[in-house]
Design an enzyme around this catalytic site. Structure first.
Site, PDB file in Angstrom:
ATOM      1  N   ASP A  17       0.857  -1.185   0.000  1.00 37.17           N
ATOM      2  CA  ASP A  17       0.000   0.000   0.000  1.00 37.17           C
ATOM      3  C   ASP A  17       0.896   1.240   0.000  1.00 37.17           C
ATOM      4  O   ASP A  17       0.963   1.983   0.980  1.00 37.17           O
ATOM      5  CB  ASP A  17      -0.903  -0.023   1.235  1.00 37.17           C
ATOM      6  CG  ASP A  17      -2.060   0.958   1.137  1.00 37.17           C
ATOM      7  OD1 ASP A  17      -2.323   1.468   0.031  1.00 37.17           O
ATOM      8  OD2 ASP A  17      -2.702   1.216   2.172  1.00 37.17           O
ATOM      9  N   GLU A  96      -6.166   4.438  -9.578  1.00 34.21           N
ATOM     10  CA  GLU A  96      -7.448   4.993  -9.164  1.00 34.21           C
ATOM     11  C   GLU A  96      -8.073   5.943 -10.183  1.00 34.21           C
ATOM     12  O   GLU A  96      -7.390   6.803 -10.758  1.00 34.21           O
ATOM     13  CB  GLU A  96      -7.236   5.751  -7.845  1.00 34.21           C
ATOM     14  CG  GLU A  96      -8.501   6.160  -7.161  1.00 34.21           C
ATOM     15  CD  GLU A  96      -8.518   5.723  -5.709  1.00 34.21           C
ATOM     16  OE1 GLU A  96      -9.400   6.188  -4.980  1.00 34.21           O
ATOM     17  OE2 GLU A  96      -7.665   4.922  -5.307  1.00 34.21           O
ATOM     18  N   LYS A 132      -9.231   1.127 -10.101  1.00 28.92           N
ATOM     19  CA  LYS A 132      -9.722   1.304  -8.733  1.00 28.92           C
ATOM     20  C   LYS A 132     -10.847   2.341  -8.727  1.00 28.92           C
ATOM     21  O   LYS A 132     -10.669   3.470  -9.194  1.00 28.92           O
ATOM     22  CB  LYS A 132      -8.556   1.767  -7.864  1.00 28.92           C
ATOM     23  CG  LYS A 132      -8.654   1.451  -6.401  1.00 28.92           C
ATOM     24  CD  LYS A 132      -7.315   1.763  -5.753  1.00 28.92           C
ATOM     25  CE  LYS A 132      -7.356   1.503  -4.268  1.00 28.92           C
ATOM     26  NZ  LYS A 132      -6.080   1.932  -3.640  1.00 28.92           N
ATOM     27  N   THR A 156     -12.909   0.091  -3.977  1.00 19.73           N
ATOM     28  CA  THR A 156     -12.331   0.564  -2.730  1.00 19.73           C
ATOM     29  C   THR A 156     -13.354   1.358  -1.918  1.00 19.73           C
ATOM     30  O   THR A 156     -14.504   1.504  -2.314  1.00 19.73           O
ATOM     31  CB  THR A 156     -11.069   1.402  -3.025  1.00 19.73           C
ATOM     32  OG1 THR A 156     -10.399   1.707  -1.807  1.00 19.73           O
ATOM     33  CG2 THR A 156     -11.425   2.684  -3.765  1.00 19.73           C
ATOM     34  N   PHE A 178     -12.323  -1.892   4.221  1.00 22.32           N
ATOM     35  CA  PHE A 178     -11.365  -1.197   5.066  1.00 22.32           C
ATOM     36  C   PHE A 178     -11.460  -1.674   6.516  1.00 22.32           C
ATOM     37  O   PHE A 178     -12.555  -1.875   7.039  1.00 22.32           O
ATOM     38  CB  PHE A 178     -11.616   0.311   5.007  1.00 22.32           C
ATOM     39  CG  PHE A 178     -11.018   0.966   3.788  1.00 22.32           C
ATOM     40  CD1 PHE A 178     -10.898   0.289   2.586  1.00 22.32           C
ATOM     41  CD2 PHE A 178     -10.569   2.276   3.846  1.00 22.32           C
ATOM     42  CE1 PHE A 178     -10.346   0.893   1.464  1.00 22.32           C
ATOM     43  CE2 PHE A 178     -10.015   2.901   2.733  1.00 22.32           C
ATOM     44  CZ  PHE A 178      -9.903   2.216   1.543  1.00 22.32           C
TER      45      PHE A 178
END
Length: 316
Positions: A17, A96, A132, A156, A178
């Site tokens: 990450d 993303e 993403k 996400t 998450f």
């Protein structure tokens, strides 16, 4: 003696990450993920400057209009960094779609196509990239369309059972529920610190894994947003875990075996796919999920705008 990181890798695919290439080389993850927040953190790293300068020079040559240069700068930088990272991992790089498009299905699909085209120009095939998207209704619908085209997606900012189910219904490749941000919300509400086995973020991701297994869905579950090593170890066995460099370092520094903590149930009967009203109502009933999804989109957009401003300064 085996390190905890090496032992963890026998249960879960580890994803970095970070946009820090040095950390990726050091910890040898299977996949990596980028977003505007991670790119912003990496912006001042010494090893990043030549790549930034190269991309900005290419933008100056390609676009006469300064605003057009700025508009394309973040995507170009994200793909340039992603392509560089892809050379050092065996798996995929997640990139993303701008958070400001989270409620625009058509614009999200167009942006995904643009990102894939940029990767292909750099010799990185579609099979090495995950697009993403935020787990809004519109983001999930965009992902469903992209998956049918052979463009696989990472959904996400996932905080609710309704989001998870809608992603499973859409057949997306991967979801990122998450952990830490869920835990943060409950800690703020209750003032309590929880052991990993009682941690609300850990329990949420365990529940997503149970839902995936019971429905027999092919979607990969990837735990994300960890705050502690204990949270990571409590999800050993989750198919993928995306972990920050500081926690990767802590895991690599400790010797010891890691026990599998997540098991998937045998497949049962799938529930009926969620309709849009059912999705919106189900998500609405979860105060934490509503707060954290909205906050996450705002924070990603703030970092995108900060990155755009930094790039505009460098463009001159």
């Amino acid at each position: 003696m085996t390190t905890r990181l090496d032992s963890l890798k026998t249960h879960s695919l580890v994803v970095a990450d970070t946009g820090d290439l040095d950390a990726i080389k050091r910890y040898r993850p299977h996949d990596a993920t980028t977003n505007p927040s991670l790119l912003l953190k990496a912006f001042d790293l010494p090893g990043y400057q030549a790549l930034i300068d190269e991309e900005l020079a290419a933008l100056r040559a390609e676009f006469q209009d300064r605003q057009a240069r700025v508009e394309h700068a973040v995507d170009r930088l994200a793909v340039a960094k992603g392509a560089e990272i892809a050379r050092h991992i065996p798996g995929r790089i997640s990139t993303e779609v701008a958070a400001r498009l989270s409620f625009d299905e058509e614009a999200s699909v167009r942006k995904a196509h643009e990102l894939i085209e940029l990767y292909e120009r750099r010799g990185v095939g579609t099979d090495r990239v995950l697009i993403k998207l935020a787990s809004t209704w519109e983001g999930i619908r965009a992902a469903e369309r992209l998956e049918r085209e052979g463009i696989q997606c990472n959904l996400t900012l996932l905080f609710s059972e309704a989001q998870a189910q809608a992603c499973f219904d859409a057949g997306v490749f991967l979801v990122s529920p998450f952990v830490g941000r869920v835990t943060d919300w409950y800690k703020k509400e209750t003032g309590r610190d929880c052991a990993p086995e009682e941690d609300p973020g850990v329990r949420f991701v365990q529940g997503v894994c149970q839902r995936a297994g019971h429905g027999g869905y092919d979607t990969v579950v990837m735990g994300a947003s960890f705050r502690t090593v204990g949270q990571v170890l409590a999800l050993a066995g989750c198919p993928r875990l995306t972990i920050s460099p500081s926690l990767l370092e802590a895991l690599a520094a400790e010797e010891g075996e890691v026990a599998r903590a997540v098991e998937f149930p045998a497949a049962g009967e799938r529930p009926a796919p969620l309709t849009e009203p059912a999705f919106r109502w189900g998500h609405n009933q979860d105060a934490m999920a509503n707060d954290k999804l909205a906050e996450g989109i705002r924070r990603f957009d703030e970092d995108q705008r900060s990155l755009e401003a930094r790039l505009a300064e460098r463009l001159g």
